[in-house]
Scaffold this active site. Structure first.
Site, PDB file in Angstrom:
ATOM      1  N   LYS A   1       0.832  -1.200   0.000  1.00 27.77           N
ATOM      2  CA  LYS A   1       0.000   0.000   0.000  1.00 27.77           C
ATOM      3  C   LYS A   1       0.879   1.267   0.000  1.00 27.77           C
ATOM      4  CE  LYS A   1      -3.847  -2.265   2.483  1.00 27.77           C
ATOM      5  NZ  LYS A   1      -4.646  -2.267   3.738  1.00 27.77           N
TER       6      LYS A   1
ATOM      7  N   TYR B   1     -12.645  -2.535  -2.115  1.00 27.93           N
ATOM      8  CA  TYR B   1     -13.132  -2.573  -0.731  1.00 27.93           C
ATOM      9  C   TYR B   1     -14.662  -2.547  -0.638  1.00 27.93           C
ATOM     10  CZ  TYR B   1      -8.474  -1.969   1.329  1.00 27.93           C
ATOM     11  OH  TYR B   1      -7.175  -2.154   1.751  1.00 27.93           O
TER      12      TYR B   1
ATOM     13  N   ASN C   1      -1.805  -0.207   7.405  1.00 29.58           N
ATOM     14  CA  ASN C   1      -1.247  -1.529   7.709  1.00 29.58           C
ATOM     15  C   ASN C   1      -0.405  -2.116   6.565  1.00 29.58           C
ATOM     16  OD1 ASN C   1      -3.356  -2.193   6.051  1.00 29.58           O
ATOM     17  ND2 ASN C   1      -4.524  -3.343   7.576  1.00 29.58           N
TER      18      ASN C   1
ATOM     19  N   HIS D   1      -1.955  -5.320   1.670  1.00 26.63           N
ATOM     20  CA  HIS D   1      -3.230  -6.021   1.537  1.00 26.63           C
ATOM     21  C   HIS D   1      -2.919  -7.464   1.210  1.00 26.63           C
ATOM     22  CE1 HIS D   1      -7.232  -7.228   0.389  1.00 26.63           C
ATOM     23  NE2 HIS D   1      -6.687  -7.799  -0.668  1.00 26.63           N
TER      24      HIS D   1
ATOM     25  N   GLU E   1     -10.422 -10.461  -6.527  1.00 28.61           N
ATOM     26  CA  GLU E   1      -9.441  -9.372  -6.485  1.00 28.61           C
ATOM     27  C   GLU E   1      -8.413  -9.479  -7.610  1.00 28.61           C
ATOM     28  OE1 GLU E   1      -9.627  -8.731  -1.628  1.00 28.61           O
ATOM     29  OE2 GLU E   1      -7.858  -9.650  -2.532  1.00 28.61           O
TER      30      GLU E   1
HETATM   31  P1  DAT Z   1      -7.737  -7.226   6.033  1.00 29.34           P
HETATM   32  O1  DAT Z   1      -7.037  -6.131   5.263  1.00 29.34           O
HETATM   33  O2  DAT Z   1      -6.896  -7.760   7.156  1.00 29.34           O
HETATM   34  O3  DAT Z   1      -8.286  -8.321   5.152  1.00 29.34           O
HETATM   35  P2  DAT Z   1     -10.453  -6.196   6.218  1.00 29.34           P
HETATM   36  O4  DAT Z   1     -10.679  -6.825   4.887  1.00 29.34           O
HETATM   37  O5  DAT Z   1     -11.411  -6.484   7.315  1.00 29.34           O
HETATM   38  O6  DAT Z   1      -8.982  -6.550   6.766  1.00 29.34           O
HETATM   39  O7  DAT Z   1     -10.394  -4.627   6.061  1.00 29.34           O
HETATM   40  C1  DAT Z   1      -9.771  -4.032   4.947  1.00 29.34           C
HETATM   41  C2  DAT Z   1      -8.992  -2.806   5.393  1.00 29.34           C
HETATM   42  O8  DAT Z   1      -9.871  -1.862   6.011  1.00 29.34           O
HETATM   43  C3  DAT Z   1      -7.940  -3.104   6.467  1.00 29.34           C
HETATM   44  O9  DAT Z   1      -6.721  -3.543   5.910  1.00 29.34           O
HETATM   45  C4  DAT Z   1      -7.820  -1.797   7.161  1.00 29.34           C
HETATM   46  C5  DAT Z   1      -9.202  -1.202   7.071  1.00 29.34           C
HETATM   47  N1  DAT Z   1      -9.954  -1.415   8.317  1.00 29.34           N
HETATM   48  C6  DAT Z   1     -10.564  -2.563   8.717  1.00 29.34           C
HETATM   49  N2  DAT Z   1     -11.155  -2.411   9.919  1.00 29.34           N
HETATM   50  C7  DAT Z   1     -10.919  -1.113  10.271  1.00 29.34           C
HETATM   51  C8  DAT Z   1     -11.272  -0.308  11.406  1.00 29.34           C
HETATM   52  N3  DAT Z   1     -11.999  -0.804  12.427  1.00 29.34           N
HETATM   53  N4  DAT Z   1     -10.834   0.976  11.429  1.00 29.34           N
HETATM   54  C9  DAT Z   1     -10.115   1.489  10.414  1.00 29.34           C
HETATM   55  N5  DAT Z   1      -9.751   0.800   9.324  1.00 29.34           N
HETATM   56  C10 DAT Z   1     -10.149  -0.482   9.253  1.00 29.34           C
HETATM   57 MG    MG Z   2      -9.763  -8.289   3.738  1.00 26.96          MG
END
Ligand code: DAT
Ligand code: MG
Length: 170
Positions: A11, A51, A125, A128, A139
């Site tokens: 990212k 997303y 973070n 991805h 994806e």
């Molecule tokens: P991952 O990236 O571990 O698969 P996800 O698909 O649940 O996690 O979410 C996608 C992204 O959204 C994640 O990398 C960071 C952001 N995100 C998820 N939960 C969040 C939260 N509670 N607050 C802020 N950003 C969040």
């Molecule tokens: Mg995810």
């Protein structure tokens, strides 16, 4: 044990922090092969499609800005996209990537070592990582064209497109 493929993105925060080498080195511990790789300027449409499952979350707008690298600007407003393939790739790569919340992630994982939560609450973070095979297929098809991947991992078909403008080298 199954051979799987998944999408990995470095990212914009990973690009800005010059972490590409560190991240690829860490991921290489899983002994997967890269079958597709490219740099992408992420459009709003691509970010929202990527997303889409989170579109009702309060943080969706900021998440879309983040993956586009809006707050970092040139030359960091891009991502590096990779398709990896290997045995149990998804589980193993997600372990190396670490938990979604960088503060809860294993400190030795990529997200634990390099991620942060901004004062605005954005999870920066760094990477991805697709979370299951269905999501990975969706994806990979969203980010890559069949010809950008060195193996035919999903069925393809040939179509003829007429009068489509194409950019070529002069
Ligand atoms: P991952 O990236 O571990 O698969 P996800 O698909 O649940 O996690 O979410 C996608 C992204 O959204 C994640 O990398 C960071 C952001 N995100 C998820 N939960 C969040 C939260 N509670 N607050 C802020 N950003 C969040
Ligand atoms: Mg995810």
């Amino acid at each position: 044990m199954a051979v799987e493929q998944l999408l990995i993105l470095i990212k914009p925060d990973g690009i800005k922090k010059s972490l590409t080498g560190n991240i690829l080195t860490k991921l290489s511990e899983a002994r997967m092969v890269i079958i597709g790789a490219k740099a992408v300027k992420v459009s709003k449409e691509l970010a929202e499609a990527h997303y889409y499952q989170l579109k009702d979350k309060l943080f969706f707008g900021e998440l879309v800005d983040y993956i586009q690298g809006k707050i970092y600007g040139e030359p960091y407003d891009r991502v590096l996209a990779f398709v990896y393939q290997g045995e149990d790739a998804i589980l193993r790569m997600r372990k190396i990537a670490g938990a979604t919340n960088p503060e809860e992630a294993d400190p030795v994982s990529i997200r634990g070592a390099y991620g942060r939560i901004t004062t605005k609450g954005v999870y920066e973070n760094v990477v991805h990582c697709s979370s299951d095979q269905l999501e990975a297929a969706r994806e990979i098809k969203l980010w890559f064209k069949p010809e950008d991947i060195v193996k035919e991992i999903y069925p393809t078909k040939k179509i003829t497109v007429e009068k489509e403008a194409k950019t070529i080298w002069t």
